[in-house]
Design a protein around this motif. Structure first.
Motif, PDB file in Angstrom:
ATOM      1  N   GLY A 137     -67.578   4.263  29.901  1.00 16.93           N
ATOM      2  CA  GLY A 137     -67.764   3.119  30.789  1.00 16.93           C
ATOM      3  C   GLY A 137     -67.725   1.773  30.093  1.00 16.93           C
ATOM      4  N   ALA A 138     -67.438   1.751  28.786  1.00 16.43           N
ATOM      5  CA  ALA A 138     -67.403   0.482  28.055  1.00 16.43           C
ATOM      6  C   ALA A 138     -66.307  -0.440  28.580  1.00 16.43           C
ATOM      7  CB  ALA A 138     -67.208   0.739  26.563  1.00 16.43           C
ATOM      8  N   SER A 139     -65.169   0.134  28.951  1.00 15.63           N
ATOM      9  CA  SER A 139     -64.070  -0.687  29.473  1.00 15.63           C
ATOM     10  C   SER A 139     -64.449  -1.319  30.799  1.00 15.63           C
ATOM     11  CB  SER A 139     -62.810   0.161  29.636  1.00 15.63           C
ATOM     12  OG  SER A 139     -62.396   0.690  28.399  1.00 15.63           O
ATOM     13  N   GLY A 140     -65.184  -0.593  31.628  1.00 17.11           N
ATOM     14  CA  GLY A 140     -65.656  -1.168  32.886  1.00 17.11           C
ATOM     15  C   GLY A 140     -66.594  -2.338  32.646  1.00 17.11           C
TER      16      GLY A 140
ATOM     17  N   VAL B  84     -56.835  -0.467  32.813  1.00 17.32           N
ATOM     18  CA  VAL B  84     -57.449  -0.457  31.485  1.00 17.32           C
ATOM     19  C   VAL B  84     -57.903   0.964  31.189  1.00 17.32           C
ATOM     20  CG1 VAL B  84     -59.237  -1.413  29.995  1.00 17.32           C
ATOM     21  CG2 VAL B  84     -58.183  -2.856  31.751  1.00 17.32           C
ATOM     22  N   SER B  85     -57.307   1.567  30.170  1.00 18.59           N
ATOM     23  CA  SER B  85     -57.628   2.951  29.845  1.00 18.59           C
ATOM     24  C   SER B  85     -58.738   3.002  28.801  1.00 18.59           C
ATOM     25  CB  SER B  85     -56.390   3.681  29.324  1.00 18.59           C
ATOM     26  OG  SER B  85     -55.983   3.136  28.079  1.00 18.59           O
ATOM     27  N   GLU B  86     -59.407   4.149  28.785  1.00 25.08           N
ATOM     28  CA  GLU B  86     -60.509   4.368  27.848  1.00 25.08           C
ATOM     29  C   GLU B  86     -60.388   5.783  27.299  1.00 25.08           C
ATOM     30  OE1 GLU B  86     -64.619   2.810  28.675  1.00 25.08           O
ATOM     31  OE2 GLU B  86     -65.005   4.948  28.926  1.00 25.08           O
ATOM     32  N   GLY B  87     -60.012   5.877  26.037  1.00 27.99           N
ATOM     33  CA  GLY B  87     -59.813   7.173  25.412  1.00 27.99           C
ATOM     34  C   GLY B  87     -58.603   7.140  24.495  1.00 27.99           C
ATOM     35  N   PRO B  88     -58.402   8.167  23.685  1.00 23.90           N
ATOM     36  CA  PRO B  88     -57.228   8.229  22.811  1.00 23.90           C
ATOM     37  C   PRO B  88     -55.930   8.169  23.614  1.00 23.90           C
ATOM     38  CG  PRO B  88     -58.844   9.908  22.207  1.00 23.90           C
ATOM     39  CD  PRO B  88     -59.307   9.321  23.497  1.00 23.90           C
ATOM     40  N   THR B  89     -54.916   7.536  23.043  1.00 22.22           N
ATOM     41  CA  THR B  89     -53.658   7.314  23.751  1.00 22.22           C
ATOM     42  C   THR B  89     -53.027   8.610  24.238  1.00 22.22           C
ATOM     43  OG1 THR B  89     -53.241   5.323  22.444  1.00 22.22           O
ATOM     44  CG2 THR B  89     -51.364   6.308  23.552  1.00 22.22           C
TER      45      THR B  89
END
Length: 248
Positions: free
Chosen positions: A114-117, A156-161
């Motif tokens: 949830g850091a990207s949020g 906005v993605s959150e995690g390895p590509t």
């Protein structure tokens, strides 16, 4: 003859009487922490993560005061320059604290679900964001968040590509079908190659070229909402605690 009940012993007699035009008793207000206390809490939090912040604040204060004093000596009015320079020095120190506090806050939540949020919540006015991710993998906790603004739609993605890419592509294709004339931007948050640190996500989004008007932004948001563009998660349920159902 039956005796009348003693009115002095009734509950109504014990209650204080209030006049017709008397004011209702005020409810006790919860005291909010003072501004100085809030600044102190922010300073202590920032200093724990950035020990250099007191020295940077002191340097900014002394630097502004010194420049003001030099200008005052050149104009032969150092007292007025000092009176102006001291408040400006405090302002410079406060700005340093604000910038460093924001970095410290992002450092605390970095690499957490949830850091990207949380990064999207720092966007300025003109953006429409959602607290919940629009796509999430409960097993890996990879997620995709969405924001709508004048540059278009930003995912906005959150995690390895390599792991979050399928989520991003699925969401992007869905948006392209319902919004063929709106630009879909993708920003990968993180510390990997080609990714953007969460502290820089909002800044990068604000630098995108503006393509829509405010009216069009509202129309795009309504269209996505009307077509079920949100993640079907009941309110009050943490999407990161959800688990895929196993077949029986």
């Amino acid at each position: 003859m039956a005796k009348s009940p003693d009115s002095s012993n009734s509950p109504a007699a014990d209650a204080p009487k209030r006049g017709l035009f008397s004011r209702k008793p005020k409810e006790a207000k919860v005291k909010k922490p003072s501004r100085l206390k809030q600044i102190g809490e922010v300073f202590n939090m920032t200093r724990r993560h950035d020990p250099m912040v007191p020295w940077l604040m002191l340097l900014a204060f002394l630097g502004v005061v010194a420049v003001s004093l030099v200008i005052g000596l050149l104009l032969e009015n150092w007292i007025t320059a000092l009176i102006i320079g001291i408040p400006l020095g405090f302002l410079a120190a406060t700005l340093i604290l604000s910038r460093r506090a924001e970095r410290a806050a992002f450092a605390q939540i970095e690499n957490q679900p949830g850091a990207s949020g949380a990064a999207l919540s720092t966007l300025k006015r003109g953006w429409i964001t959602e607290e919940q991710p629009v796509a999430v993998n409960p097993r890996t906790q990879d997620a995709v968040f969405r924001a709508i603004g004048r540059p278009g739609v930003v995912l906005v993605s959150e995690g390895p590509t390599h792991r979050v890419r399928p989520l991003v592509e699925a969401e992007r294709k869905k948006l392209v079908r319902i919004l063929p004339n709106v630009t879909i931007h993708v920003i990968e948050s993180g510390r990997g190659e080609g990714q953007v640190p969460i502290s820089q996500v909002a800044k990068k989004m604000n630098k995108l070229n503006k393509e829509l008007t405010k009216t069009e932004v509202s129309a795009v948001s309504k269209r996505i909402s009307s077509l079920g563009g949100r993640l079907p998660i009941p309110k009050g349920i943490d999407p990161y605690k959800a688990r895929p159902q196993r077949g029986r």
